[in-house]
Design a protein around this motif. Sequence first.
Motif, mmCIF file in Angstrom:
data_model
loop_
_atom_site.group_PDB
_atom_site.id
_atom_site.type_symbol
_atom_site.label_atom_id
_atom_site.label_comp_id
_atom_site.label_asym_id
_atom_site.label_seq_id
_atom_site.Cartn_x
_atom_site.Cartn_y
_atom_site.Cartn_z
ATOM 1 N N SER A 197 0.833 -1.194 0.000
ATOM 2 C CA SER A 197 0.000 0.000 0.000
ATOM 3 C C SER A 197 0.867 1.242 0.000
ATOM 4 O O SER A 197 1.869 1.321 0.728
ATOM 5 C CB SER A 197 -0.914 0.010 1.222
ATOM 6 N N GLY A 198 0.492 2.222 -0.867
ATOM 7 C CA GLY A 198 1.209 3.486 -0.929
ATOM 8 C C GLY A 198 0.529 4.556 -0.107
ATOM 9 O O GLY A 198 -0.459 4.310 0.595
ATOM 10 N N ALA A 219 8.441 -8.730 4.203
ATOM 11 C CA ALA A 219 9.334 -9.796 4.671
ATOM 12 C C ALA A 219 9.411 -10.952 3.683
ATOM 13 O O ALA A 219 10.488 -11.522 3.459
ATOM 14 C CB ALA A 219 8.875 -10.291 6.036
ATOM 15 N N SER A 220 8.302 -11.327 3.078
ATOM 16 C CA SER A 220 8.295 -12.457 2.143
ATOM 17 C C SER A 220 9.150 -12.153 0.921
ATOM 18 O O SER A 220 9.943 -12.970 0.462
ATOM 19 C CB SER A 220 6.856 -12.779 1.718
ATOM 20 N N PHE A 221 8.967 -10.939 0.384
ATOM 21 C CA PHE A 221 9.734 -10.554 -0.797
ATOM 22 C C PHE A 221 11.224 -10.445 -0.471
ATOM 23 O O PHE A 221 12.066 -11.014 -1.174
ATOM 24 C CB PHE A 221 9.209 -9.226 -1.344
ATOM 25 N N THR A 228 10.223 0.670 -2.101
ATOM 26 C CA THR A 228 10.363 0.635 -0.645
ATOM 27 C C THR A 228 9.355 -0.328 -0.031
ATOM 28 O O THR A 228 9.674 -1.083 0.902
ATOM 29 C CB THR A 228 10.164 2.041 -0.054
ATOM 30 N N ALA A 229 8.120 -0.324 -0.555
ATOM 31 C CA ALA A 229 7.088 -1.232 -0.053
ATOM 32 C C ALA A 229 7.497 -2.683 -0.273
ATOM 33 O O ALA A 229 7.286 -3.548 0.589
ATOM 34 C CB ALA A 229 5.751 -0.934 -0.728
ATOM 35 N N LEU A 230 8.110 -2.974 -1.439
ATOM 36 C CA LEU A 230 8.586 -4.336 -1.695
ATOM 37 C C LEU A 230 9.698 -4.718 -0.715
ATOM 38 O O LEU A 230 9.700 -5.821 -0.155
ATOM 39 C CB LEU A 230 9.097 -4.448 -3.133
ATOM 40 N N ALA A 235 15.629 -8.992 -4.103
ATOM 41 C CA ALA A 235 16.063 -7.626 -3.819
ATOM 42 C C ALA A 235 15.577 -6.743 -4.958
ATOM 43 O O ALA A 235 15.378 -7.208 -6.091
ATOM 44 C CB ALA A 235 17.578 -7.556 -3.692
ATOM 45 N N VAL A 236 15.384 -5.463 -4.661
ATOM 46 C CA VAL A 236 14.856 -4.552 -5.670
ATOM 47 C C VAL A 236 15.648 -3.240 -5.663
ATOM 48 O O VAL A 236 16.063 -2.762 -4.607
ATOM 49 C CB VAL A 236 13.350 -4.265 -5.429
#
Length: 395
Positions: free
Chosen positions: A222-223, A244-246, A238-240, A251-252
Motif C-alpha cells: 500500500s502506498g 518480509a516475504s519478498f 520501498t514497499a517491496l 532484492a529490488v
Amino acid sequence: MGFQINTNLAANNTYRNLNSTQNSLSSSLEKLSSGLRINRAADDAAGLAISEGLKSQVGGLTVAARNAQDGVSVVQTAEGGLTETQSILQRMRDLAVQAGNDSNNDDSRKAISTEVSSLTDELTRISSSTNFNGINLLDGSAGGGSGKLAFQVGANGDAASQITVDLSGANVKSIATTLASGTTATGGTSFTVDTTAVTSGTATFSSVKGGVTTSVTTGTLSGTGTGGSFKSVDEYATALTNDASFSSKFAVTVEKDANGAGTGIVVTAKDGGAVDTTAPAAAGLGTGSAAPSTVGIKFDTAAHAQAAITAIDAQITAVSTARAGIGAVQNRFNHAINVTNVAQENLTAAQSRITDTDMAQEMVKYTRANILSQAGTAMLAQANQSTQGVLSLLR
C-alpha cells in the motif's frame, strides 16, 4: 691417646676441613668470575629448572617484539599503497562527475576516458608493486590467496600469541579489474512501473535456478496516495523491500531516467536465479526484460557516467574500510609491543633474582673461605710437624 706416627688424626682432620674450604673457595671464585649463582644443576636444581624456563620466555619475547615491529612495517607498507589508491579513486570520481555533464562533447569524454584508463593501469601497477620482503600485499595473493598474514607476537605456541592481519579487503588488483571490466550496474529483470496504475494489492515474483522455481507472493502493498496508490516508483520499491516475504528471496533497486526520476524497478533473486520476466500479478507492472548492465566504467553518456560514480563510490568505501582495519591492527601491534617489552623486563628481573650472583654477599663468602684456606694450610703444616717428637725417643 697414644704417641702414634702411622695415623696422624690431627693432620687428617685438618686436611678434611681444608679440602672443604678449598671447595667453597673454588665455588666462590666461579660465581664471582661468571656473575651467576647457578653455574650447574648441582648449585640449585629447582632454580635451574625455573631459570631455564624464564630464559626461554625472555628469548621468545625478544624475538616476538621484533616480529610485531615487522607487523607494523607490513601494515604501514600496505596502507601506503591504499592511500595512493584512494587518491586515484577520488580523482576518477571527479572525472566521472565531470563526464556526467552533457556540456562535454565526444572529444572531451574521450579525454576523460583516456585519463581514467591510465589511472586504472596505475591501480594494477600498485597492486603488483606494493610488497614487503617479496610478499605482495595488495593483489589478493597474500597468505596463499586468503589475504591473511599471521604474526607471532608472543613467546608461546598458542592462539593468544598470534595476531592475524586480514588484507583480503585491500585487494587493489580486484578494484582495478572491477573498474576495467566488471559489471557496474545491477543485473536482474527490469520491470517498467506505471505509477498511475499501481494500486494497493499483492504481487507475485518467481525465479528459476537449477530447474527449481521459487515463488513469493507479497502481503498487501500500500502506498501513501489515494486509496493506497503509490506516488512514485521509489515508494513502490520501498514497499517491496519492507515486505518480509519478498525481501527474504529477492532484492529490488530503482531504475531512473536522466533527471533522476524513477521509471521502473530491477528485481534480482538472492540465490542468483533468473527472475521470471512475466508481469507479476500486480496492476501497473509491465512484462520484464533483462536489466541493462554496463561493463566497466564508461563516460560516453551521462547515464554511464552516473553508473561510474556509483561504482567508484563502492570502491572508495571498500578502500576506506580496509584502511580503517589496517589502522586498527597497527594500533594493536603497538600495544602488543608495549606489553611484550614490559613482560620481557619483568621476566628478566625474575630470572636475574634466581640466577645472578649477589657480588657483595659472595665476596664475603670468598674472603672467609680464603682466610680459612690459608689458616688450614698453616695448621696442616703444624699437624704434620706434631709427630716429629717421636725422633727424640729414637736417639
